[in-house]
Scaffold this motif. Structure first.
Motif, mmCIF file in Angstrom:
data_model
loop_
_atom_site.group_PDB
_atom_site.id
_atom_site.type_symbol
_atom_site.label_atom_id
_atom_site.label_comp_id
_atom_site.label_asym_id
_atom_site.label_seq_id
_atom_site.Cartn_x
_atom_site.Cartn_y
_atom_site.Cartn_z
ATOM 1 N N ALA A 96 0.985 -1.074 0.071
ATOM 2 C CA ALA A 96 -0.003 0.012 0.076
ATOM 3 C C ALA A 96 0.894 1.128 -0.089
ATOM 4 O O ALA A 96 2.086 1.029 0.468
ATOM 5 N N ASP A 97 0.387 2.376 -0.405
ATOM 6 C CA ASP A 97 1.123 3.460 -0.422
ATOM 7 C C ASP A 97 1.012 4.387 1.009
ATOM 8 O O ASP A 97 1.444 5.540 1.170
ATOM 9 N N TYR A 98 0.519 3.409 1.953
ATOM 10 C CA TYR A 98 0.589 3.903 3.543
ATOM 11 C C TYR A 98 0.611 3.118 4.352
ATOM 12 O O TYR A 98 0.565 1.664 3.868
ATOM 13 N N ARG A 286 -10.473 6.185 -6.930
ATOM 14 C CA ARG A 286 -9.861 6.551 -8.219
ATOM 15 C C ARG A 286 -8.641 6.821 -8.437
ATOM 16 O O ARG A 286 -7.588 6.503 -9.194
ATOM 17 N N ARG A 287 -8.143 7.926 -7.282
ATOM 18 C CA ARG A 287 -6.700 8.087 -7.215
ATOM 19 C C ARG A 287 -6.015 6.935 -6.810
ATOM 20 O O ARG A 287 -4.651 6.842 -7.446
ATOM 21 N N HIS A 288 -6.326 6.068 -6.028
ATOM 22 C CA HIS A 288 -5.493 4.794 -5.544
ATOM 23 C C HIS A 288 -5.334 4.131 -6.829
ATOM 24 O O HIS A 288 -4.285 3.320 -6.948
ATOM 25 N N MET A 289 -6.372 3.786 -7.635
ATOM 26 C CA MET A 289 -6.276 2.735 -8.715
ATOM 27 C C MET A 289 -5.134 3.390 -9.594
ATOM 28 O O MET A 289 -4.487 2.560 -10.135
ATOM 29 N N LYS A 290 -5.283 4.681 -9.834
ATOM 30 C CA LYS A 290 -4.545 5.033 -10.871
ATOM 31 C C LYS A 290 -2.965 5.120 -10.372
ATOM 32 O O LYS A 290 -2.020 4.725 -10.756
ATOM 33 N N SER A 291 -2.640 5.400 -9.072
ATOM 34 C CA SER A 291 -1.473 5.477 -8.584
ATOM 35 C C SER A 291 -0.651 4.226 -8.404
ATOM 36 O O SER A 291 0.633 4.170 -8.777
ATOM 37 N N ALA A 292 -1.501 3.092 -7.957
ATOM 38 C CA ALA A 292 -1.062 1.779 -8.018
ATOM 39 C C ALA A 292 -1.183 0.863 -9.142
ATOM 40 O O ALA A 292 -0.836 -0.233 -9.169
ATOM 41 N N GLY A 305 1.296 -1.298 -5.777
ATOM 42 C CA GLY A 305 1.255 -0.369 -4.482
ATOM 43 C C GLY A 305 2.744 -0.614 -4.026
ATOM 44 O O GLY A 305 3.238 -1.698 -3.912
ATOM 45 N N THR A 306 3.025 0.612 -3.333
ATOM 46 C CA THR A 306 4.626 0.657 -2.782
ATOM 47 C C THR A 306 4.371 1.571 -1.345
ATOM 48 O O THR A 306 3.889 2.378 -1.571
ATOM 49 N N THR A 307 4.982 1.009 -0.413
ATOM 50 C CA THR A 307 5.313 1.806 0.603
ATOM 51 C C THR A 307 6.352 2.735 0.649
ATOM 52 O O THR A 307 6.958 3.563 1.567
ATOM 53 N N GLY A 308 7.064 2.797 -0.719
ATOM 54 C CA GLY A 308 8.290 3.755 -0.659
ATOM 55 C C GLY A 308 9.481 3.113 0.238
ATOM 56 O O GLY A 308 9.600 2.215 0.381
ATOM 57 N N HIS A 309 10.005 4.176 0.659
ATOM 58 C CA HIS A 309 11.171 3.733 1.719
ATOM 59 C C HIS A 309 10.877 3.948 3.060
ATOM 60 O O HIS A 309 11.666 3.541 3.794
ATOM 61 N N ARG A 310 9.689 4.166 3.228
ATOM 62 C CA ARG A 310 9.046 4.215 4.720
ATOM 63 C C ARG A 310 8.920 2.802 5.239
ATOM 64 O O ARG A 310 8.325 1.921 4.736
#
Length: 321
Positions: A96-98, A286-292, A305-310
């Motif tokens: 997830a991105d969070y 919609r934002r989530h679908m696009k970003s992931a 989806g990615t949690t990035g470096h966090r």
């Protein structure tokens, strides 16, 4: 994967008040159905009922089962405290991105345990309850689904799957954009109950799945990428060729018992329809679908989806707004 072994199962005590009620249990798969309402005997299908329950809520589930003459199989809920979110992230079990509330991940694991119990059974359909489920006020007071047992209503509802081809049917939706309901079907024997395709049928305290639907959910909801009630909404919205179909009944047949439950996740009343909140959630989705980059491809549900470096903490209480 790396999920725990199937949760232990206990049979909730279920008592049948009269012999004319349909009830499913291991001893009595078919039950007797009161056919007088239709004038002819209906063929019944096996429907397994499963409740994801924490120990402190078992009594509520047993009361619900007894009051409604239902045989409900108890599937142990997953305590959030048993999970280590840092580990789940490191082993790619959450994407997830969070950093999701650890409780939300535990709830998803609990539901997956219930779906597994259903798939391990011989039932054609499964109904998954959360441990705060209750019959909706509109059914209890006005019998909109007809003056008949919950078992008979569930039989009637399951019969719509052939024509409508749903994988998941939400019987207790909340915070939906009801003004955009697309009415697909009227449920027989009810005063006025429809099956609809809608933008935001949240809440997962009571839904019916086909075997194919449960298999798709098991396959595509792990790694965890959104809260449990949103994952199927995203899968449905992105389906181009009916890869996953999620519909809802309206008005809802079940609701959540808000009086006696205060666990931090459910401290407010969730109306069936809330057009402004639903619009907000739909925009977020919609934002989530696009970003992931979520999409269906060759009957596979893909996302990046990615949690990035966090690095997520071991235990996350809630998401900062």
């Amino acid at each position: 994967g790396m999920e725990a072994a199937p949760a232990s199962l206990l049979m909730a005590l279920a008592f049948v008040a009269t012999p004319t009620l349909a009830v499913w249990s291991s001893e009595n798969k078919w039950g007797d159905l009161d056919a007088s309402s239709s004038g002819e005997a209906k063929s019944t299908v096996d429907i397994g009922l499963f409740a994801v329950a924490m120990p402190e809520r078992l009594e509520h589930v047993r009361r619900f089962a007894k009051k409604n003459h239902l045989a409900v199989e108890i599937v142990d809920g997953v305590p959030a405290s048993s999970l280590n979110e840092t580990f789940l992230q490191e082993t790619n079990q959450i994407r997830a991105d969070y950093c999701a509330p650890t409780r939300a991940i535990a709830l998803a694991k609990g539901h997956r345990g219930a779906l597994r119990a259903f798939l391990d059974s011989d039932n054609e359909f499964g109904v998954i309850f959360e441990d705060d489920v209750m019959v909706s006020t509109i059914q209890a007071k006005n019998q909109v689904y007809g003056n008949r047992s919950i078992s008979e209503i569930l039989q009637e509802i399951s019969a719509t799957s052939d024509d409508l081809g749903w994988d998941l049917l939400n019987m207790g939706r909340c915070v939906d954009l009801c003004e955009s309901d697309n009415v697909l079907h009227e449920v027989r024997g009810c005063k006025s109950v429809n099956i609809v395709d809608s933008p935001n049928p949240m809440c997962a305290h009571s839904y019916m799945v086909s075997r194919a639907g449960a298999e798709k959910l098991m396959r595509w909801t792990w790694p965890f990428f959104a809260v449990w009630d949103v994952m199927p909404i995203l899968m449905h919205k992105l389906a181009k060729d009916q890869e996953f179909r999620m519909l809802s009944t309206t008005p809802r047949l079940f609701d959540q018992d808000r009086e006696t439950v205060t666990d931090g996740l459910h401290n407010d009343s969730n109306p069936e329809c809330d057009n402004s909140l639903a619009t907000l959630y739909a925009n977020n989705q919609r934002r989530h679908m696009k970003s992931a980059k979520m999409r269906w491809s060759d009957n596979s549900f893909l996302h990046e989806g990615t949690t990035g470096h966090r690095v997520c903490p071991k235990f996350v209480v809630n998401v900062p707004e």
